[in-house]
Scaffold this motif. Structure first.
Motif, PDB file in Angstrom:
ATOM      1  N   LYS A 185       2.381  -0.423  36.379  1.00  0.00           N
ATOM      2  CA  LYS A 185       1.863  -1.633  35.737  1.00  0.00           C
ATOM      3  C   LYS A 185       2.038  -2.819  36.686  1.00  0.00           C
ATOM      4  O   LYS A 185       3.147  -3.323  36.879  1.00  0.00           O
ATOM      5  CB  LYS A 185       2.593  -1.885  34.425  1.00  0.00           C
ATOM      6  N   VAL A 186       0.913  -3.235  37.280  1.00  0.00           N
ATOM      7  CA  VAL A 186       0.935  -4.276  38.314  1.00  0.00           C
ATOM      8  C   VAL A 186      -0.014  -5.403  37.932  1.00  0.00           C
ATOM      9  O   VAL A 186      -1.146  -5.160  37.493  1.00  0.00           O
ATOM     10  CB  VAL A 186       0.522  -3.699  39.686  1.00  0.00           C
ATOM     11  N   CYS A 187       0.453  -6.635  38.104  1.00  0.00           N
ATOM     12  CA  CYS A 187      -0.419  -7.793  37.887  1.00  0.00           C
ATOM     13  C   CYS A 187      -0.417  -8.660  39.141  1.00  0.00           C
ATOM     14  O   CYS A 187       0.422  -8.490  40.031  1.00  0.00           O
ATOM     15  CB  CYS A 187       0.034  -8.616  36.680  1.00  0.00           C
ATOM     16  N   LYS A 218      -9.382  -7.244  36.229  1.00  0.00           N
ATOM     17  CA  LYS A 218      -9.485  -8.675  35.931  1.00  0.00           C
ATOM     18  C   LYS A 218      -8.504  -9.097  34.844  1.00  0.00           C
ATOM     19  O   LYS A 218      -8.009 -10.226  34.846  1.00  0.00           O
ATOM     20  CB  LYS A 218     -10.916  -9.016  35.516  1.00  0.00           C
ATOM     21  N   ASP A 219      -8.217  -8.181  33.919  1.00  0.00           N
ATOM     22  CA  ASP A 219      -7.275  -8.511  32.844  1.00  0.00           C
ATOM     23  C   ASP A 219      -5.835  -8.594  33.350  1.00  0.00           C
ATOM     24  O   ASP A 219      -4.948  -9.065  32.626  1.00  0.00           O
ATOM     25  CB  ASP A 219      -7.358  -7.463  31.729  1.00  0.00           C
ATOM     26  N   ASP A 220      -5.623  -8.115  34.570  1.00  0.00           N
ATOM     27  CA  ASP A 220      -4.272  -8.128  35.148  1.00  0.00           C
ATOM     28  C   ASP A 220      -4.075  -9.290  36.118  1.00  0.00           C
ATOM     29  O   ASP A 220      -3.095  -9.331  36.860  1.00  0.00           O
ATOM     30  CB  ASP A 220      -4.002  -6.802  35.878  1.00  0.00           C
ATOM     31  N   CYS A 248       4.792  -7.992  39.900  1.00  0.00           N
ATOM     32  CA  CYS A 248       3.848  -9.107  39.988  1.00  0.00           C
ATOM     33  C   CYS A 248       3.654  -9.449  41.466  1.00  0.00           C
ATOM     34  O   CYS A 248       4.619  -9.730  42.179  1.00  0.00           O
ATOM     35  CB  CYS A 248       4.374 -10.329  39.236  1.00  0.00           C
ATOM     36  N   ILE A 249       2.406  -9.407  41.918  1.00  0.00           N
ATOM     37  CA  ILE A 249       2.088  -9.766  43.303  1.00  0.00           C
ATOM     38  C   ILE A 249       1.615 -11.215  43.322  1.00  0.00           C
ATOM     39  O   ILE A 249       0.704 -11.591  42.580  1.00  0.00           O
ATOM     40  CB  ILE A 249       0.986  -8.852  43.878  1.00  0.00           C
ATOM     41  N   PRO A 271      15.315  -8.196  41.250  1.00  0.00           N
ATOM     42  CA  PRO A 271      14.199  -7.450  40.663  1.00  0.00           C
ATOM     43  C   PRO A 271      14.565  -6.692  39.388  1.00  0.00           C
ATOM     44  O   PRO A 271      13.754  -5.906  38.900  1.00  0.00           O
ATOM     45  CB  PRO A 271      13.873  -6.463  41.778  1.00  0.00           C
ATOM     46  N   GLU A 272      15.781  -6.904  38.852  1.00  0.00           N
ATOM     47  CA  GLU A 272      16.223  -6.108  37.705  1.00  0.00           C
ATOM     48  C   GLU A 272      15.278  -6.230  36.513  1.00  0.00           C
ATOM     49  O   GLU A 272      14.939  -5.229  35.866  1.00  0.00           O
ATOM     50  CB  GLU A 272      17.638  -6.526  37.283  1.00  0.00           C
ATOM     51  N   ASP A 273      14.835  -7.458  36.226  1.00  0.00           N
ATOM     52  CA  ASP A 273      13.964  -7.676  35.068  1.00  0.00           C
ATOM     53  C   ASP A 273      12.484  -7.697  35.437  1.00  0.00           C
ATOM     54  O   ASP A 273      11.636  -7.311  34.632  1.00  0.00           O
ATOM     55  CB  ASP A 273      14.343  -8.990  34.369  1.00  0.00           C
ATOM     56  N   ILE A 274      12.183  -8.174  36.617  1.00  0.00           N
ATOM     57  CA  ILE A 274      10.797  -8.176  37.084  1.00  0.00           C
ATOM     58  C   ILE A 274      10.770  -8.141  38.608  1.00  0.00           C
ATOM     59  O   ILE A 274      11.548  -8.831  39.273  1.00  0.00           O
ATOM     60  CB  ILE A 274      10.015  -9.405  36.565  1.00  0.00           C
ATOM     61  N   SER A 275       9.912  -7.296  39.136  1.00  0.00           N
ATOM     62  CA  SER A 275       9.763  -7.178  40.590  1.00  0.00           C
ATOM     63  C   SER A 275       8.596  -8.045  41.050  1.00  0.00           C
ATOM     64  O   SER A 275       7.588  -8.169  40.347  1.00  0.00           O
ATOM     65  CB  SER A 275       9.497  -5.718  40.984  1.00  0.00           C
ATOM     66  N   ILE A 276       8.734  -8.632  42.233  1.00  0.00           N
ATOM     67  CA  ILE A 276       7.635  -9.434  42.775  1.00  0.00           C
ATOM     68  C   ILE A 276       7.460  -9.136  44.259  1.00  0.00           C
ATOM     69  O   ILE A 276       8.395  -8.718  44.950  1.00  0.00           O
ATOM     70  CB  ILE A 276       7.848 -10.956  42.575  1.00  0.00           C
TER      71      ILE A 276
END
Length: 336
Positions: A185-187, A218-220, A248-249, A271-276
């Motif tokens: 799951k990548v946005c 597009k939705d991401d 998230c990029i 990155p524990e809760d969210i990776s970027i």
């Protein structure tokens, strides 16, 4: 060494065991010198801290010994903490090896009386070139840009030598790295610069990640309005949306410091809760906690190639007219 302790061409020639003519050709790119010997001469010149006498060179050659670096106002303003300042430093250092001064300008479209032997343009576009006074195209010129769209066709239309860097190679390594971590799951957090909500940069990300079975549609894409004073609050507003993604990029690292700040306020750990991951490798992001994993390319190589192409053009040499650089990916710990 001369009486005033200034290192001369003859000093370098004596050290290397060649003639003064060979040294002059190597340092000022005036005529042919075998590549191995040229590198040896330049290395010795650096060891001896040789500083070219630019005034004397200008008088003899009839040149100004100036090179103009053109940066669009918007590009420089928004990327003030990006690789641009380091690019300027590296380009200046490269030019000094050939005895040239660097001048920086942000209003090239309005200038017709440029006293420079050549021009370096960061970021080439059809719109930019059309706005230039015709007089500019009489001077040797080189440009650099990220590949995409019709940029290569544009610079070739204007017969401008160029150095381009290709993001695909770095994106492939990022996508492979992400796939190995079983992230699906990548946005993309985007900072639109125009009316297109799905620009070339994001299309590249989508295309490359699709090769590894990761859909980024597009939705991401999460668009953040380009209002510097409100970036952190805007990112805070979309944090609930981000929680459903594993990565998230950031399409622009202008967003990076604001993202870290918003995550801290929201009590989310990276990155524990969210990776970027980043796209531009802005130098300051390497000092974050944790440092930002990012695509990157060699600014030193970019500067060296740009200056080499320009000097060849100034001297009327017909050699290499373009160079394409690959990007890479470096993991610094911001991806779980």
């Amino acid at each position: 060494m001369s009486e005033n302790n200034r290192v001369t061409l003859q000093d370098i020639a004596d050290e290397v065991g060649v003639s003064r003519v060979h040294v002059s050709r190597a340092i000022y790119s005036r005529g042919y010198v075998e590549e191995r010997l040229r590198k040896k001469i330049l290395k010795k010149a650096e060891e001896l801290n040789y500083a070219p006498n630019r005034l004397a060179t200008a008088l003899v050659s009839g040149k100004t010994m100036n090179v103009l670096l053109a940066i669009s106002k918007g590009f420089y303003y928004y990327d003030i903490m990006s690789p641009v300042p380091n690019m300027i430093k590296c380009i200046s250092n490269e030019l000094e090896k050939y005895g040239y001064w660097l001048q920086v300008s942000a209003d090239l479209e309005e200038r017709r009386d440029i006293k420079a032997d050549g021009i370096i343009i960061l970021g080439g576009s059809e719109k930019k070139f059309r706005a230039f006074p015709e007089e500019l195209f009489l001077k040797p010129m080189v440009t650099s840009f990220k590949m995409g769209g019709n940029k290569i066709e544009t610079v070739e239309k204007y017969s401008i030598p160029y150095v381009a860097y290709d993001a695909f190679s770095g994106l492939l390594k990022l996508a492979e790295f992400v796939a190995k971590k079983n992230i699906s799951k990548v946005c993309v957090m985007n900072l639109p610069s125009g009316n297109d909500p799905f620009p070339v940069k994001i299309s590249e990300i989508s295309t490359v990640f699709q090769k590894y079975g990761i859909n980024v549609g597009k939705d991401d894409v999460i668009n953040i309005a380009r209002k510097t004073e409100r970036l952190t609050s805007q990112i805070l507003d979309v944090m609930p949306i981000l929680k459903k993604y594993e990565l998230c990029i950031l399409s622009s690292e202008i967003l990076a410091s604001h993202f870290y700040q918003a995550a801290s306020i929201a009590k989310l750990k990276i990155p524990e809760d969210i990776s970027i991951a980043g796209y531009d490798n802005a130098y300051y992001t390497q000092n974050f906690n944790p440092p930002l994993s990012s695509l990157y390319f060699s600014i030193e190589e970019l500067a060296q190639k740009l200056v080499s192409l320009l000097i060849s053009s100034i001297n009327g040499d017909k050699g290499e007219r373009y160079h394409v650089m690959n990007t890479d990916f470096t993991d610094r710990g911001s991806i779980r």
